[in-house]
Design a protein around this motif. Structure first.
Motif, PDB file in Angstrom:
ATOM      1  N   LEU A   1       0.835  -1.195   0.000  1.00 39.38           N
ATOM      2  CA  LEU A   1       0.000   0.000   0.000  1.00 39.38           C
ATOM      3  C   LEU A   1       0.875   1.252   0.000  1.00 39.38           C
ATOM      4  CD1 LEU A   1      -2.340  -1.272   2.815  1.00 39.38           C
ATOM      5  CD2 LEU A   1      -2.934  -1.142   0.404  1.00 39.38           C
ATOM      6  N   VAL A   2       0.437   2.275  -0.727  1.00 38.96           N
ATOM      7  CA  VAL A   2       1.117   3.569  -0.702  1.00 38.96           C
ATOM      8  C   VAL A   2       0.535   4.349   0.470  1.00 38.96           C
ATOM      9  CG1 VAL A   2       1.554   5.701  -1.957  1.00 38.96           C
ATOM     10  CG2 VAL A   2       1.470   3.531  -3.180  1.00 38.96           C
ATOM     11  N   VAL A   3       1.416   4.806   1.358  1.00 37.94           N
ATOM     12  CA  VAL A   3       0.964   5.440   2.595  1.00 37.94           C
ATOM     13  C   VAL A   3       1.814   6.665   2.916  1.00 37.94           C
ATOM     14  CG1 VAL A   3       0.146   3.256   3.570  1.00 37.94           C
ATOM     15  CG2 VAL A   3       2.477   4.001   4.033  1.00 37.94           C
ATOM     16  N   ASN A   4       1.263   7.512   3.774  1.00 38.81           N
ATOM     17  CA  ASN A   4       2.039   8.510   4.496  1.00 38.81           C
ATOM     18  C   ASN A   4       2.177   7.969   5.905  1.00 38.81           C
ATOM     19  OD1 ASN A   4       2.133  10.214   2.323  1.00 38.81           O
ATOM     20  ND2 ASN A   4       0.611  11.645   3.095  1.00 38.81           N
ATOM     21  N   TYR A   5       3.333   8.202   6.538  1.00 36.74           N
ATOM     22  CA  TYR A   5       3.531   7.659   7.872  1.00 36.74           C
ATOM     23  C   TYR A   5       4.468   8.539   8.674  1.00 36.74           C
ATOM     24  CZ  TYR A   5       7.928   5.848   5.971  1.00 36.74           C
ATOM     25  OH  TYR A   5       9.163   5.727   5.387  1.00 36.74           O
ATOM     26  N   THR A   6       4.362   8.416   9.991  1.00 36.47           N
ATOM     27  CA  THR A   6       5.286   9.098  10.891  1.00 36.47           C
ATOM     28  C   THR A   6       5.988   8.051  11.744  1.00 36.47           C
ATOM     29  OG1 THR A   6       3.580   9.407  12.577  1.00 36.47           O
ATOM     30  CG2 THR A   6       3.911  11.216  11.015  1.00 36.47           C
ATOM     31  N   LEU A   7       7.176   8.425  12.206  1.00 38.77           N
ATOM     32  CA  LEU A   7       7.984   7.547  13.044  1.00 38.77           C
ATOM     33  C   LEU A   7       8.068   8.137  14.452  1.00 38.77           C
ATOM     34  CD1 LEU A   7      10.931   6.959  10.540  1.00 38.77           C
ATOM     35  CD2 LEU A   7       8.980   5.463  10.953  1.00 38.77           C
ATOM     36  N   ASP A   8       8.234   7.264  15.447  1.00 40.23           N
ATOM     37  CA  ASP A   8       8.454   7.746  16.803  1.00 40.23           C
ATOM     38  C   ASP A   8       9.951   7.947  17.046  1.00 40.23           C
ATOM     39  OD1 ASP A   8       9.419   5.179  17.109  1.00 40.23           O
ATOM     40  OD2 ASP A   8       8.043   4.606  18.704  1.00 40.23           O
TER      41      ASP A   8
END
Length: 140
Positions: A86-93
């Motif tokens: 899936l193409v996604v936007n994401y954030t990391l901790d």
């Protein structure tokens, strides 16, 4: 008569309940512009086995309390997405684990956004373009 008044009141109540039930559906029919955080990255996600996930072919994992939101901002369980790219936007901790994920619509996926991407310092021979007029190599 009392019976007629009861039937009229019941029909009026049902019709108003139906209108209230259809109002949120009409609101979702309109395009909702989602605002992603500036630090959100773009990438392709494959859920291997929750909490294990591959982001742009890099093995990582979901952080505790990670959230996945679909195109209408509804919560999605990671187990329903196993082995789908899936193409996604994401954030990391702070530990580099995936903390929040947004599944993208086609229009959102076309927008440019920075991401880790797959970076390599080598090119396979099969990926190199051969000069025009050069015969294809065969192996014996």
């Amino acid at each position: 008569m009392n019976r007629c008044r009861f039937v009229h009141t019941a029909l009026l109540g049902l019709s108003s309940a139906l209108l209230l039930a259809l109002a949120p559906a009409a609101a979702y029919a309109q395009a909702v512009q989602r605002n992603f955080p500036a630090k959100a990255l773009r990438g392709s996600m494959v859920v291997v086995q929750p909490p294990l996930v591959a982001m742009d072919d890099r093995p990582t994992r979901f952080s505790p309390g990670a959230r996945i939101l679909d195109t209408r901002n509804n919560l999605v369980m990671s187990a329903t997405l196993i082995n789908q790219e899936l193409v996604v936007n994401y954030t990391l901790d702070q530990r580099g684990q995936v903390h929040q994920v947004w599944l993208l619509t086609e229009a959102e996926a076309k927008e440019k956004r920075p991401g880790y991407g797959t970076q390599r310092n080598f090119i396979f021979e099969s990926q190199q373009a051969s000069p025009a007029g050069t015969p294809a190599r065969t192996t014996n």
